[in-house]
Design a protein around this motif. Structure first.
Motif: not given
Length: 306
Positions: A129, A236, A274-277, A279-281, A285
């Motif tokens: 991350d 991811g 990890k690509i959560d940030r 996706l969020k900001y 995707s």
């Protein structure tokens, strides 16, 4: 929005230019064509052939007055950075500072920077991350990381908004078979010439492979999202080199000859994001599966697929 794309005649940059045009933006391309191709340039897009560290970059800013900069131009070969670290730093570090100065003096409001997974070095934890410690293993990794610090300072000093992307292994149409993360392009090149694939090590080493169109979409999304963020851009998903070979065999319906060699000193065994940030900001995707991306790439270069 008028957007200056450095490296806009290259592998990733040309896809970003395509995406900008589709979305109704006005791209301007700056590229020295060291790895780019004039054939990827759109005739209606202004083009300046020059190095990013050239003093003439200021004149491009003065004339075009871009609203934003998407900075893709780079010296991207790790071995080259070891052989010629001064050249590497001139392009990757001094070139970025030259662009930041252009933004400062001529009113560009957003700077989107292509950094790299190479800034992390040998992963301590997986998936990686954005809080993972940075510890580059090559001059290339250092020359991609250091501009990140400059970019943040330019926001603090001058209010220049930014988004920093750390790319996973990008692949796809128009990629040249060398440079960081170009293993798939090398595979395609060897298939076209009926040569065996060479894998260093046991082939179990893993990477995160992302298709170039997904990278282009992320860059365009960042024009009005992700301000002040540093984001991993990948899928991811981790894929081993052996898995990659099996996927290509499945797509082409042919057995691929593989030659295994000794591990290369300094090679990282496993790496994926990890690509959560992101996706969020970015409200983004990755949309292209490895099978889809490989099939498009192989077909483009004339490799028969099933």
């Amino acid at each position: 929005m008028k957007v200056l794309v450095t490296g806009g005649a290259g592998f990733i940059g040309s896809h970003i230019v395509d995406r900008l045009l589709e979305k109704g933006h006005q791209p301007v391309v700056l590229d020295n064509l060291s790895t780019g191709d004039e054939g990827y340039l759109h005739p209606e897009v202004p083009f300046y052939r020059m190095d990013v560290q050239s003093e003439a970059v200021d004149e491009v800013f003065r004339k075009e007055k871009p609203d934003a900069v998407i900075h893709q131009a780079a010296q991207s070969q790790v071995p080259r950075s070891i052989e010629a670290p001064i050249e590497d730093a001139q392009t990757n570090l001094l070139g970025t500072i030259r662009l930041l100065e252009g933004c400062r003096h001529h009113g560009a409001k957003k700077f989107i920077y292509a950094s790299s997974a190479a800034v992390y070095g040998n992963p301590q934890d997986l998936p990686i991350d954005e809080e993972h410690p940075v510890s580059p293993l090559s001059p290339y990794g250092i020359s991609k990381l250091t501009p990140e610090r400059y970019i943040r300072v330019y926001q603090e000093l001058y209010g220049l908004t930014y988004t920093i992307f750390r790319y996973a292994n990008v692949y796809g149409i128009r990629q040249v078979p060398h440079g960081e993360g170009a293993v798939i392009s090398i595979f395609v090149d060897r298939l076209l010439h009926d040569r065996p694939l060479t894998i260093f090590g046991d082939g179990k080493q893993t990477r995160d492979y992302i298709y170039v169109d997904d990278i282009a979409r992320a860059n365009v999304a960042a024009l009005d999202r992700g301000d002040g963020e540093t984001l991993n851009i990948g899928t991811g998903v981790r894929t081993s080199l052996n898995d990659l070979v099996e996927t290509v065999e499945s797509i082409t319906g042919r057995k691929i000859e593989v030659e295994y060699g000794p591990d290369r000193p300094g090679d990282i065994k496993h790496s994926y994001f990890k690509i959560d940030r992101a996706l969020k900001y970015l409200d983004w995707s990755p949309l292209t599966s490895l099978e889809q991306g490989l099939s498009r790439t192989l077909s483009y270069y004339g490799v028969k697929v099933k």
